[in-house]
Design an enzyme around this catalytic site. Structure first.
Site, short mmCIF file in Angstrom:
data_model
loop_
_atom_site.label_atom_id
_atom_site.label_comp_id
_atom_site.label_asym_id
_atom_site.label_seq_id
_atom_site.Cartn_x
_atom_site.Cartn_y
_atom_site.Cartn_z
N CYS A 159 -6.19 5.03 -4.22
CA CYS A 159 -6.32 3.70 -3.63
C CYS A 159 -7.42 2.86 -4.27
O CYS A 159 -7.17 1.85 -4.91
CB CYS A 159 -6.57 3.82 -2.13
SG CYS A 159 -5.18 4.49 -1.21
N ASP A 215 0.85 -1.20 0.00
CA ASP A 215 0.00 0.00 0.00
C ASP A 215 0.88 1.25 0.00
O ASP A 215 1.72 1.42 0.90
CB ASP A 215 -0.90 0.00 1.24
CG ASP A 215 -2.09 0.93 1.09
OD1 ASP A 215 -2.09 1.75 0.15
OD2 ASP A 215 -3.02 0.85 1.90
N ASP A 216 0.73 2.10 -1.00
CA ASP A 216 1.48 3.36 -1.10
C ASP A 216 2.99 3.14 -1.22
O ASP A 216 3.78 3.99 -0.79
CB ASP A 216 1.21 4.25 0.12
CG ASP A 216 -0.20 4.81 0.13
OD1 ASP A 216 -1.01 4.39 -0.71
OD2 ASP A 216 -0.50 5.65 1.00
#
Length: 754
Positions: free
Chosen positions: A86, A49-50
């Site tokens: 996202c 994530d990210d």
């Protein structure tokens, strides 16, 4: 002679013996049964994530993972996401579709919304892999706006987190579903307390270990192949690390790239709006970078344990493992504090690795691979390629097979895409329908039934101006109120019907005073985001000529209604709130019908200390109309190491920041061309300017033939659907095109001089 005859007869008899024995062999084989077919491979997708690709997090914190894939698998050097947000990016991974086709445009209502559930959810990769004979599992973080009581179709094993990337004190939901109707969650498990045991990545690691042990416990002849998506929280903020890694990377600073802390007056407004980073902001960036690296150490441990278990259970030779991120991340680039959302390389480039049967070892691939390629790849591995015909992406395995046939260094094209679409939508689907901003599936069409082209779009968007042309930081997006909603009812002791201008005044006062109605003083319909921006026109004496032609608001000053609003708001029995003519503050928390917003009035008696009052005032000052801002304080982090610097106002997004970009990489060209909803454009020659410092859009726009050709291609990508249109490259320009020789500016100027 005699001996010769005997030898000849013996030879003939021996030949006949072997002949009849060979005839009997197939009968013996059929008696024992046919050779069992080779089992289908297992497929695992590990999703970070990210996770950035350009800021060096992978070699620093994921060094063991990088070494393994470098030795045993393939690294994709040009891996991108099509939407650096996202939920839209994760939706593209699950569906194999661009955002304009799957409908999850933002992290808000469209994410896991009605259109997704009605049209896309029953065709996600989980459903298709179930149809291909796989047992499926989803572990970790799913989409935003998750319905905790239901399990989406396609997941036999469902173990996901409630909320958004919480590292400690979180709840997981467990359940299962089929490929048709979905299912219901069976239980909810709360993890709190022991930090070493109940860390989110550790919980996912234990769940994955149980899944692999269960898979290995079945004999290979009876084993059903596994498809699993494992979504990890790191390195999403707050980036809380495990206790053993909290002291790692001490003194490490975020990379000072060439575009770090650089103001760019030639870029779109949110970048021009940024000032140079202060010392406090620089310290916060370095602090955030260290915490991100600390969380990634747990991911590195997770990947090491997964590979060890695959080897121990003898699943390694028949399993594919893919590793990537939902999008990139920036820290200080172009003086932006931190975040994603931008079309630049820091946000759209992601690490992507693969290992498994047929994946070359120690190989690096230069061709473009996207997040929309993952779902078609998994279907291709499962040998059911007919299930990916309606996907926008293409199978990465098909690319690897093409590269395997090349004896020399392959070209970038190789029958593969050389350009793709990058999009980001800030508005909801309804706003785009109302304002003619969205030209995709829900876009309004012209009277002839054709979708308006991109060249026509700027003329349709004149009422949405570039905020850089407006004083201060307000956005003057002149949204039109729907006709049936021009009259808005405010209910107190008596019902009063107000025109839009009056509501604008009421909303402005409510925001200024910090009062919010919770009981009798309620607005039956109030969409502040759509009508508050009308205040400037109305306060100046009336709406613009365009609004008057559409009858959007009344052509009268708000001052005509001041007395009515004051009398309405001064009904103390109904609202118990001081009217704006006296004092702009709530009367207190104990008010009967009103609740005080502590971030707006900031009065001393509302807070325990003057320090808290000052923080409230800073939070109020941080909020800006039309911009997504938040005040980052030391309280933002809940685990050590703690941030000891001052408060920072972080502004990351705007209402008018939607864009459509074409990113192109081939033997001749390497560029990024972007068109923003405001009509602003950007063009970067990535070969000469890899850090996107200089916007050359004006030089491209000076060549109408070149500019129009790029716009036509971008318009084509914005409305493409299916692999043949979106990924085959059939719309790509060639050197023989009379309008185009190369995207490089020297070639453009050469052509202009001829």
């Amino acid at each position: 002679m005699y001996y010769v005859k005997v030898d000849s007869v013996a030879a003939c008899l021996l030949t006949l013996f072997f002949f009849f024995s060979t005839l009997s062999c197939p009968a013996a084989t059929s008696a024992n049964g046919p050779t069992p077919p080779k089992p289908k491979p297992n497929i695992f997708l590990v999703l970070a994530d990210d996770l950035d690709e350009r800021l060096g997090s992978v070699p620093l914190a994921l060094n063991n993972t990088l070494k393994y894939f470098s030795k045993h698998g393939t690294i994709f050097e040009n891996a991108f996401v099509t939407t650096p947000v996202c939920c839209p990016s994760r939706s593209s991974m699950l569906s194999g579709l661009y955002a304009h086709n799957h409908g999850a445009l933002t992290n808000n209502d469209e994410c896991n919304g009605e259109f997704w559930k009605k049209n896309i959810e029953h065709k996600t990769i989980g459903v298709r892999m179930q149809q291909a004979g796989y047992q499926t599992a989803y572990i970790g973080k799913y989409l935003n706006n998750l319905n905790l009581s239901a399990v989406p179709p396609g997941w036999d094993h469902w173990f996901v987190q409630r909320g958004n990337s919480k590292y400690y004190n979180f709840t997981m939901v467990r359940g299962s579903s089929n490929s048709t109707h979905g299912g219901l969650t069976r239980e909810r498990i709360t993890y709190s307390g022991n930090e070493r045991v109940n860390y989110f990545t550790s919980v996912i690691q234990r769940e994955t270990a149980q899944l692999l042990e269960k898979l290995a416990s079945v004999s290979p002849q009876e084993r059903k192949p596994m498809f699993a998506i494992i979504s990890l929280p790191a390195s999403h903020g707050r980036a809380d690390a495990e206790p053993q890694y909290r002291r790692h990377f001490a003194g490490v600073k975020a990379p000072r790239t060439p575009n770090f802390n650089v103001r760019s007056p030639d870029k779109h407004w949110i970048i021009r709006f940024r000032h140079e980073l202060s010392e406090t902001e620089l310290n916060l960036i370095d602090f955030s970078y260290r915490r991100r690296l600390q969380t990634l150490r747990s991911v590195d441990d997770f990947m090491t344990k997964v590979f060890r278990r695959l080897n121990r259970f003898r699943l390694q030779n028949n399993s594919y493992v893919f590793f990537t991120s939902d999008h990139g991340f920036h820290l200080g680039q172009f003086a932006q504090l931190k975040g994603k959302n931008q079309p630049y390389e820091e946000d759209t480039r992601v690490p992507m690795f693969a290992v498994g049967p047929g994946v070359p070892k120690g190989n690096r691939v230069r061709q473009i691979v996207l997040n929309i390629d993952l779902a078609p790849t998994f279907v291709d591995i499962a040998k059911v390629a007919h299930l990916n015909k309606d996907m926008d992406g293409a199978s990465i395995m098909m690319l690897l097979r093409k590269l395997k046939k090349q004896r020399t260094r392959p070209k970038m094209s190789l029958g593969w895409r050389t350009s793709f679409l990058i999009t980001k939508f800030k508005h909801s689907q309804q706003n785009y329908e109302d304002d003619h901003l969205f030209l995709g599936r829900w876009g309004k069409k012209s009277p002839q039934g054709r979708t308006p082209s991109l060249e026509q779009a700027p003329a349709r968007r004149k009422r949405i101006r570039d905020p850089g042309e407006v004083s201060d930081v307000r956005l003057n997006s002149h949204y039109q109120l729907p006709r049936q909603r021009r009259n808005i009812t405010v209910t107190t002791n008596t019902t009063v019907t107000m025109r839009a201008a009056m509501v604008v005044k009421l909303v402005r006062w409510m925001k200024h005073s910090g009062c919010r109605p919770i009981q009798r003083c309620t607005l039956q319909y109030l969409r502040a985001e759509r009508i508050s921006n009308l205040a400037d026109e109305v306060a100046d004496g009336g709406p613009s000529p365009r609004q008057r032609s559409r009858r959007a608001v009344v052509p009268a000053p708000v001052s005509m209604y001041d007395s009515q609003i004051l009398s309405l708001l001064s009904e103390q029995e109904a609202c118990n709130c001081t009217p704006p003519a006296l004092e702009n503050a709530c009367t207190g928390q104990q008010a009967v019908g009103w609740k005080c917003n502590r971030y707006a009035p900031c009065r001393t008696h509302h807070f325990e200390s003057e320090r808290e009052q000052r923080r409230c005032q800073r939070a109020k000052d941080c909020k800006k109309e039309g911009i997504s801002c938040q005040l980052i304080t030391p309280r933002h982090w809940r685990t050590p190491p703690y941030y000891t610097g001052g408060d920072v106002c972080h502004c990351a997004n705007t209402r008018n920041s939607s864009y459509w970009c074409e990113r192109r990489i081939d033997e001749d060209d390497d560029y990024l061309f972007c068109h923003f909803v405001t009509g602003f454009g950007e063009f970067f020659d990535m070969r000469r300017d890899p850090w996107q410092m200089n916007n050359k859009h004006s030089e491209i726009e000076a060549r109408p033939s070149v500019y129009n050709h790029i716009m036509r291609r971008l318009s084509y990508l914005r409305t493409c659907s299916g692999h043949q249109q979106c990924s085959s490259g059939q719309f790509a320009m060639t050197s023989s095109d009379p309008f185009w020789t190369s995207s490089r500016l020297d070639s453009v100027e050469e052509a202009s001089n001829q």
